[in-house]
Design a protein around this motif. Sequence first.
Motif, mmCIF file in Angstrom:
data_model
loop_
_atom_site.group_PDB
_atom_site.id
_atom_site.type_symbol
_atom_site.label_atom_id
_atom_site.label_comp_id
_atom_site.label_asym_id
_atom_site.label_seq_id
_atom_site.Cartn_x
_atom_site.Cartn_y
_atom_site.Cartn_z
ATOM 1 N N ASP A 82 -2.198 -1.424 3.675
ATOM 2 C CA ASP A 82 -3.367 -1.405 2.514
ATOM 3 C C ASP A 82 -4.852 -0.315 2.415
ATOM 4 O OD1 ASP A 82 -3.763 -3.442 3.141
ATOM 5 O OD2 ASP A 82 -3.677 -5.343 2.300
ATOM 6 N N GLY A 83 -5.357 0.070 3.208
ATOM 7 C CA GLY A 83 -6.477 0.723 2.947
ATOM 8 C C GLY A 83 -7.639 0.208 3.614
ATOM 9 N N TYR A 122 1.251 -3.983 -9.014
ATOM 10 C CA TYR A 122 1.793 -5.105 -8.312
ATOM 11 C C TYR A 122 0.047 -5.011 -6.864
ATOM 12 C CZ TYR A 122 6.047 -6.664 -10.338
ATOM 13 O OH TYR A 122 6.949 -7.114 -10.921
ATOM 14 N N MET A 155 -1.314 -1.497 -5.814
ATOM 15 C CA MET A 155 -1.687 -1.771 -7.422
ATOM 16 C C MET A 155 -2.483 -0.741 -8.620
ATOM 17 S SD MET A 155 -5.380 -3.045 -5.394
ATOM 18 C CE MET A 155 -6.744 -1.564 -5.206
ATOM 19 N N GLY A 172 -11.087 15.144 10.833
ATOM 20 C CA GLY A 172 -9.588 15.096 10.308
ATOM 21 C C GLY A 172 -8.975 14.587 10.927
ATOM 22 N N LEU A 221 -1.646 -7.530 -4.483
ATOM 23 C CA LEU A 221 -1.688 -8.686 -3.376
ATOM 24 C C LEU A 221 -1.914 -9.544 -3.263
ATOM 25 C CD1 LEU A 221 0.877 -9.773 -0.860
ATOM 26 C CD2 LEU A 221 -1.453 -8.608 0.560
ATOM 27 N N MET A 267 -5.889 9.855 8.968
ATOM 28 C CA MET A 267 -5.002 10.027 7.476
ATOM 29 C C MET A 267 -3.863 10.756 9.048
ATOM 30 S SD MET A 267 -3.293 13.222 5.722
ATOM 31 C CE MET A 267 -3.804 13.989 7.282
ATOM 32 N N GLY A 283 0.741 -1.145 0.095
ATOM 33 C CA GLY A 283 0.248 -0.140 -0.113
ATOM 34 C C GLY A 283 0.713 1.314 0.234
ATOM 35 N N ILE A 324 -9.707 14.647 -2.406
ATOM 36 C CA ILE A 324 -10.525 14.929 -0.987
ATOM 37 C C ILE A 324 -9.398 15.945 -0.033
ATOM 38 C CG2 ILE A 324 -10.533 13.768 0.713
ATOM 39 C CD1 ILE A 324 -11.140 12.075 -0.215
ATOM 40 N N ASN A 325 -9.145 17.226 0.439
ATOM 41 C CA ASN A 325 -8.735 17.645 1.186
ATOM 42 C C ASN A 325 -8.697 16.811 2.648
ATOM 43 O OD1 ASN A 325 -8.792 19.032 -1.166
ATOM 44 N ND2 ASN A 325 -7.821 21.115 -0.267
ATOM 45 N N LEU A 326 -7.524 17.479 2.315
ATOM 46 C CA LEU A 326 -7.570 16.512 3.967
ATOM 47 C C LEU A 326 -6.864 17.733 5.270
ATOM 48 C CD1 LEU A 326 -4.962 13.290 2.740
ATOM 49 C CD2 LEU A 326 -7.634 13.341 3.307
ATOM 50 N N ALA A 327 -7.557 17.890 6.077
ATOM 51 C CA ALA A 327 -6.893 18.378 7.196
ATOM 52 C C ALA A 327 -5.895 17.769 8.291
ATOM 53 C CB ALA A 327 -8.138 18.625 8.651
ATOM 54 N N ARG A 333 -5.267 15.530 -1.254
ATOM 55 C CA ARG A 333 -5.112 13.772 -0.394
ATOM 56 C C ARG A 333 -3.664 13.831 -1.811
ATOM 57 N NH1 ARG A 333 -8.712 9.081 0.878
ATOM 58 N NH2 ARG A 333 -9.378 9.276 -0.970
ATOM 59 N N LEU A 390 -18.949 6.076 3.667
ATOM 60 C CA LEU A 390 -17.986 5.913 4.838
ATOM 61 C C LEU A 390 -18.329 4.311 5.559
ATOM 62 C CD1 LEU A 390 -18.891 9.722 5.327
ATOM 63 C CD2 LEU A 390 -16.916 8.447 4.378
HETATM 64 P P1 FAD Z 1 -5.155 3.952 1.096
HETATM 65 O O1 FAD Z 1 -4.486 5.909 1.001
HETATM 66 O O2 FAD Z 1 -6.674 4.344 1.312
HETATM 67 O O3 FAD Z 1 -4.423 3.293 0.902
HETATM 68 C C1 FAD Z 1 -4.013 2.296 1.143
HETATM 69 C C2 FAD Z 1 -2.984 2.011 -0.291
HETATM 70 O O4 FAD Z 1 -3.070 0.197 -0.899
HETATM 71 C C3 FAD Z 1 -3.992 2.072 -2.295
HETATM 72 O O5 FAD Z 1 -2.992 2.946 -2.907
HETATM 73 C C4 FAD Z 1 -3.784 1.451 -2.794
HETATM 74 O O6 FAD Z 1 -4.184 0.875 -4.032
HETATM 75 C C5 FAD Z 1 -3.197 0.296 -2.273
HETATM 76 N N1 FAD Z 1 -3.533 -1.545 -1.996
HETATM 77 C C6 FAD Z 1 -4.990 -2.047 -1.757
HETATM 78 N N2 FAD Z 1 -5.763 -3.002 -1.550
HETATM 79 C C7 FAD Z 1 -3.927 -3.281 -2.454
HETATM 80 C C8 FAD Z 1 -3.389 -4.400 -2.782
HETATM 81 N N3 FAD Z 1 -4.690 -5.553 -2.652
HETATM 82 N N4 FAD Z 1 -2.082 -4.685 -3.371
HETATM 83 C C9 FAD Z 1 -1.433 -3.665 -3.340
HETATM 84 N N5 FAD Z 1 -1.912 -2.893 -3.105
HETATM 85 C C10 FAD Z 1 -3.058 -2.239 -1.905
HETATM 86 N N6 FAD Z 1 -7.945 12.156 7.288
HETATM 87 C C11 FAD Z 1 -6.881 13.517 7.978
HETATM 88 O O7 FAD Z 1 -6.519 12.889 8.563
HETATM 89 N N7 FAD Z 1 -7.968 14.697 7.983
HETATM 90 C C12 FAD Z 1 -9.058 14.295 7.120
HETATM 91 O O8 FAD Z 1 -9.083 16.282 7.155
HETATM 92 C C13 FAD Z 1 -9.454 13.717 5.954
HETATM 93 N N8 FAD Z 1 -10.462 14.124 5.328
HETATM 94 C C14 FAD Z 1 -11.220 12.918 4.928
HETATM 95 C C15 FAD Z 1 -12.145 13.541 4.158
HETATM 96 C C16 FAD Z 1 -13.636 12.632 3.037
HETATM 97 C C17 FAD Z 1 -13.979 12.423 2.622
HETATM 98 C C18 FAD Z 1 -12.301 11.048 3.504
HETATM 99 C C19 FAD Z 1 -13.261 10.262 2.892
HETATM 100 C C20 FAD Z 1 -11.338 10.581 4.230
HETATM 101 C C21 FAD Z 1 -9.951 11.677 4.943
HETATM 102 N N9 FAD Z 1 -9.675 10.947 5.981
HETATM 103 C C22 FAD Z 1 -8.953 12.209 6.703
HETATM 104 C C23 FAD Z 1 -9.447 9.869 5.787
HETATM 105 C C24 FAD Z 1 -7.990 9.814 4.880
HETATM 106 O O9 FAD Z 1 -8.295 10.047 3.721
HETATM 107 C C25 FAD Z 1 -7.838 8.457 5.059
HETATM 108 O O10 FAD Z 1 -7.349 8.252 6.496
HETATM 109 C C26 FAD Z 1 -5.812 8.239 4.930
HETATM 110 O O11 FAD Z 1 -6.240 8.348 3.077
HETATM 111 C C27 FAD Z 1 -5.028 6.176 5.215
HETATM 112 O O12 FAD Z 1 -4.654 6.200 4.253
HETATM 113 P P2 FAD Z 1 -3.814 5.265 4.217
HETATM 114 O O13 FAD Z 1 -2.832 4.693 3.085
HETATM 115 O O14 FAD Z 1 -4.447 3.924 5.300
HETATM 116 O O15 FAD Z 1 -5.129 4.481 2.849
#
Ligand code: FAD
Length: 472
Positions: free
Chosen positions: A177-178, A139, A39, A330, A141, A333, A15, A57-60, A117, A300
């Motif tokens: 990976d989210g 790639y 991926m 917010g 997983l 992340m 991820g 999306i804009n993040l704070a 973001r 959500l």
């Molecule tokens: P992700 O950003 O989801 O990244 C996961 C990565 O894993 C992706 O690149 C994906 O392609 C990859 N992946 C998935 N499955 C596989 C696989 N099988 N093999 C290989 N790769 C894979 N947070 C804040 O702190 N402040 C904010 O103001 C805020 N506002 C938000 C507003 C909205 C509307 C939303 C929806 C979210 C907001 N967030 C905010 C939350 C924030 O966007 C997430 O918490 C953050 O992006 C999570 O990051 P991550 O790296 O954990 O996951």
Amino acid sequence: MTVEDSKPQTVAVVGAGLVGCLAALAFQKKGFEVTLYDMRPDPTLTEDRRQKNLRSINLAVSSRGIAALKYVDEEMASRILEHIIPMKGRMIHDITGKKQESQLYGLFGESINSIDRSFLNECLIKEIKLAGVKIHFNYKLVKILGLEKPDELVTLSFVHSHSEFHTAKYDYLVGADGAYSQVRYQMQYFMRMNFSQEYIDMQYLELYIPPNNDPEASSKFSIDANHLHIWPRHNYMLIALANEDGSFTSTFFSPWSVIESIKSSDEWLTFFESNFPDAYKLIGSEQLAQAYDHNPRGALMRVNVYPYHDPNGKALLIGDAAHSMVPFYGQGMNCGFEDVRVLMELLDQTNLNVNEAFQQYSDARKKDVDAICKLALDNYKEMSSKVTNSWFLLRKKLDYTLGRYIHGRLIQWLPLYTMISFRDDIPYSKAIEIEKRQSKILSRIQYGTVGAVLVYATIYAAKFWHKFNRQN
Ligand code: FAD
């Protein structure tokens, strides 16, 4: 401390989102040999948003996120933070289009900070490349083997560019990976991992306020850039955060039934104009109709996981893979970045024994993650309706005033928002404990003040009545 002197241990991070990139950089800095997989195609190689496969999306970004970025690399943090736009408070837009600054975020001028973001993700990927971390895009997983045997390496299988298979072995695995994590899914085959996933009845739709193109205008921003703009309408709301180029990324949140009851872009325009007249003018009917027709509706959800590591201490979940939360504080992340900092601190405490650090991480992190996930959900009520309630605003003012004037070394009054967004040294769960104690005091003051005013008014009314009766 780093592991450079001995044979480097290998870590795979799955991820390359925000949290995975920071984790990969952090492990690399400690001397591990890191490989990062995603991926998606490499978003830094294309200008086409659809190919980037990233939502706008804009993040704070607030203190915890900034502290973690700085912990990993001060210089990288300053390169990234150059692009943020500080937001000092909320600007509330009522239904007539009137604006009111409802609450400053910081007691002493502190701000939360807006950043796009996908832009932030690209910055981090560029940093990854600069740091020489191996990174593989396209790639996906699909399988993990070897987790159940303590002495075996972790074997990861990927589908590469839709057809070829690729297998690689590592000492350790970090799943970033989210929310729909495949790492998490695969770990569940080998261990008793508690897991729950809950959708909330809420969708979001991305909208866009263009920069102010009027050559006569004093600013490229059509509304104030240094506020988080909110159009609260109880059941639904609109928000907008500024971008560097003068535009705003705006998001419409509503229950699914609201958006699904709107059957065409014409109905959408009518709905939007009557509920958000000033935003309607800012976005424009053409943009709005286009967004309705083409932009996806995002769901959500909350994801709750425990533990985050496997019993042999070879794999760990961080970021949204471990704790997807609703976005209303917010902190998604910010909390994910803090995961990385907490993990690195545990690595230091265990003399870079990854096994031990992974095993200690779950207990160290659980109550804080639970705390922020709950706060995030509660904050929706605050943003969508309470911000228009006078009793609530009075309480906030009182809270804020106490915070401003009671800030000695021995006694401090800390509003919850301050502790969550501006104090990276107070864990989320501790912040809730402090808030509970303060909240009781606040209620006493608030009810006490109202009570005193009522008693005073009654005495005054009684005196007046007595005097009036004597005269007549
Ligand atoms: P992700 O950003 O989801 O990244 C996961 C990565 O894993 C992706 O690149 C994906 O392609 C990859 N992946 C998935 N499955 C596989 C696989 N099988 N093999 C290989 N790769 C894979 N947070 C804040 O702190 N402040 C904010 O103001 C805020 N506002 C938000 C507003 C909205 C509307 C939303 C929806 C979210 C907001 N967030 C905010 C939350 C924030 O966007 C997430 O918490 C953050 O992006 C999570 O990051 P991550 O790296 O954990 O996951």
